[in-house]
Design an enzyme around this catalytic site. Structure first.
Site, short mmCIF file in Angstrom:
data_model
loop_
_atom_site.label_atom_id
_atom_site.label_comp_id
_atom_site.label_asym_id
_atom_site.label_seq_id
_atom_site.Cartn_x
_atom_site.Cartn_y
_atom_site.Cartn_z
N HIS A 162 0.85 -1.34 -0.04
CA HIS A 162 0.09 0.04 0.08
C HIS A 162 0.95 1.11 -0.14
O HIS A 162 1.51 1.61 0.72
CB HIS A 162 -0.93 0.01 1.21
CG HIS A 162 -2.10 1.19 1.18
ND1 HIS A 162 -3.15 0.70 0.31
CD2 HIS A 162 -2.14 2.38 1.79
CE1 HIS A 162 -3.96 1.94 0.53
NE2 HIS A 162 -3.23 2.86 1.27
N HIS A 184 -5.54 4.44 10.21
CA HIS A 184 -4.78 5.57 10.28
C HIS A 184 -5.35 6.44 11.19
O HIS A 184 -6.25 7.13 11.05
CB HIS A 184 -4.28 6.04 9.16
CG HIS A 184 -4.95 6.27 7.94
ND1 HIS A 184 -5.72 5.39 7.05
CD2 HIS A 184 -5.36 7.47 7.36
CE1 HIS A 184 -6.43 5.97 6.43
NE2 HIS A 184 -6.29 7.42 6.44
N GLU A 239 -9.17 15.20 7.64
CA GLU A 239 -9.13 14.43 6.38
C GLU A 239 -10.42 14.67 5.76
O GLU A 239 -11.38 14.05 6.44
CB GLU A 239 -8.65 13.24 6.25
CG GLU A 239 -8.57 12.44 4.99
CD GLU A 239 -8.29 10.89 5.23
OE1 GLU A 239 -7.36 10.54 5.62
OE2 GLU A 239 -9.14 10.14 4.92
N TYR A 249 -15.80 3.08 -4.01
CA TYR A 249 -14.69 3.24 -3.13
C TYR A 249 -14.74 2.31 -2.28
O TYR A 249 -15.43 2.03 -1.57
CB TYR A 249 -14.87 4.70 -2.38
CG TYR A 249 -13.54 5.21 -2.01
CD1 TYR A 249 -12.62 5.83 -3.22
CD2 TYR A 249 -13.00 4.87 -0.79
CE1 TYR A 249 -11.53 6.15 -2.55
CE2 TYR A 249 -11.89 5.46 -0.37
CZ TYR A 249 -10.94 5.82 -1.43
OH TYR A 249 -10.06 6.24 -1.25
N HIS A 284 -9.19 6.40 11.96
CA HIS A 284 -10.15 5.83 10.86
C HIS A 284 -9.36 4.80 9.74
O HIS A 284 -8.28 4.67 9.79
CB HIS A 284 -10.83 7.00 10.06
CG HIS A 284 -9.99 7.60 9.14
ND1 HIS A 284 -9.19 8.45 9.40
CD2 HIS A 284 -9.50 7.56 7.62
CE1 HIS A 284 -8.23 8.99 8.48
NE2 HIS A 284 -8.47 8.30 7.42
FE LIG Z 1 -7.53 8.38 5.46
#
Ligand SMILES: [Fe+2]
Length: 391
Positions: free
Chosen positions: A262, A299, A306, A315, A337
């Site tokens: 990632h 994270h 954000e 998504y 989140h």
């Molecule tokens: Fe994020």
């Protein structure tokens, strides 16, 4: 912008006489950032750019901001907002904001007034529809997926011209908006590792001249709003040159950077402003390590809020949360989140994500605008646990 452009009629030497066909002089104007110490352009006007004949207050759209208290992640459904006939400037509804940046949304069919934002640069993302953006530097033709970067104080107007309403997501800075410095050489050329370069940018290519008297210009400034009435049409520039001008970049021209495992959000960055960044997620091949987990790890962005605006596709990480096209997720600092339950397992073995999203990360907390309060689904915060507070 950092690279030089020349349009229309200019004299061979700056700050020298440039004469009209009737022998009179054009008025030279320098538009420059950071005093006289950063990017600038020289514009040659038929009239006097300082001339105004009237001024009156302009009541800006509701700029009220409400703190995100209690602190929760939120899902804002922009497509559920109700809109009347509006234009892309006065029809903006404030969704989120702080001292550094305001995010608003508009659905428009009408032509905007002539407009100038003296607070900061604007980055207006076109979600759907098409328009002509007329500016004092020339016209821009814009459409779906375009970021329209309009420097502070650029006089311009929006003319929606497609069969469907123009949907715009406006990111208004209190500063300048530019490509990230790490994408550029010390002289300002895009470097090889940048996901886009000069060839991907569109800018005015010829002067835009118009006739008119007593023209109104709506000015958004640090003290509020004012309408200036100018004696001659503001589109009177016969030529200009320099490194400061509006330009367009389409999200489909962003070349995604991928890896075996990632990749962190900074590889998706497209622009930067003071105390915020703009990133985008585009359709891409995803992580190809045999044991890769393609959706993000959980994270906690300890320094930022954000904001993700979901534009197209499906998504993956948000599956099961209710988020779809036209949604915003707000993930504030102070809350960790990550993928919704089941999304990690669901992503294993997937090799392509069809998703388009625009993300703004701010380094100061975001408050909710009037449209943000209205569009809040009220449930997103509980989507990871599967249950909310007891009644
Ligand atoms: Fe994020």
């Amino acid at each position: 912008m950092t690279f030089y452009r020349q349009v229309g009629s200019i004299p061979p030497k700056r700050h020298t006489q440039h004469r009209r066909p009737d022998g009179g002089l054009y008025a030279e104007e320098l538009v420059g950032e950071e005093g006289f110490s950063s990017d600038s352009s020289l514009l040659y006007h038929r009239g006097i750019p300082s001339a105004i004949v009237d001024a009156r207050p302009w009541q800006l759209p509701d700029q009220t901001l409400t703190p995100n208290i209690p602190l929760v992640p939120r899902h804002l459904k922009l497509h559920d907002l109700e809109y009347k006939e509006a234009d892309p400037v006065t029809g903006r509804r404030l969704v989120l904001g702080n001292a550094d940046v305001r995010i608003s949304y508009a659905v428009s069919t009408e032509t905007s007034p002539y407009y100038r934002n003296a607070v900061g640069d604007e980055c207006v993302f076109v979600e759907r529809g098409s328009a002509t953006v007329e500016t004092v530097f020339g016209a821009l033709t814009v459409g779906r997926g375009d970021y329209v970067i309009i420097p502070r104080t650029t006089t311009h107007r929006w003319i929606p011209d497609g069969p469907e309403p123009l949907r715009t997501y406006a990111i208004e800075a209190s500063s300048h908006i530019a490509p990230p410095a790490r994408y550029l050489s010390r002289y300002g050329q895009f470097l090889e590792h940048s996901p886009y370069c000069e060839r991907d940018l569109r800018a005015p290519s010829e002067p835009l001249l118009a006739e008119g008297t007593d023209v109104e210009i709506y000015v958004k400034h640090r003290g509020g709003g004012t309408v200036h009435v100018v004696p001659e049409h503001p589109f009177d520039v016969v030529g200009w040159d320099g490194c400061l001008y509006p330009y367009v970049f389409n999200i489909a021209d962003f070349e995604p950077i991928t890896g075996r495992v990632h990749q962190p959000p900074p590889v998706h960055q497209v622009f930067a402003g003071q105390n915020f960044v703009i990133c985008n997620f585009v359709p891409r091949k995803v992580d190809y390590h045999p044991l890769a987990v393609p959706v993000p790890y959980y994270h906690s962005n300890v320094d930022s809020d954000e904001v993700m605006f979901y534009v197209d596709g499906d998504y993956e990480a948000r599956k099961g949360s209710g988020i779809g096209k036209g949604s915003i997720s707000l993930h504030p600092g102070g809350h960790s989140h990550g993928p919704q339950p089941g999304a990690v397992e669901g992503s294993l073995g997937v090799d392509f994500f069809d998703e388009t999203a625009v993300m703004v990360d701010t380094f100061r907390p975001l408050d909710l605008g009037e449209a943000g309060l209205v569009a809040d689904d009220g449930r997103y915060a509980w989507s990871w646990s599967g249950r909310g507070p007891s009644a």
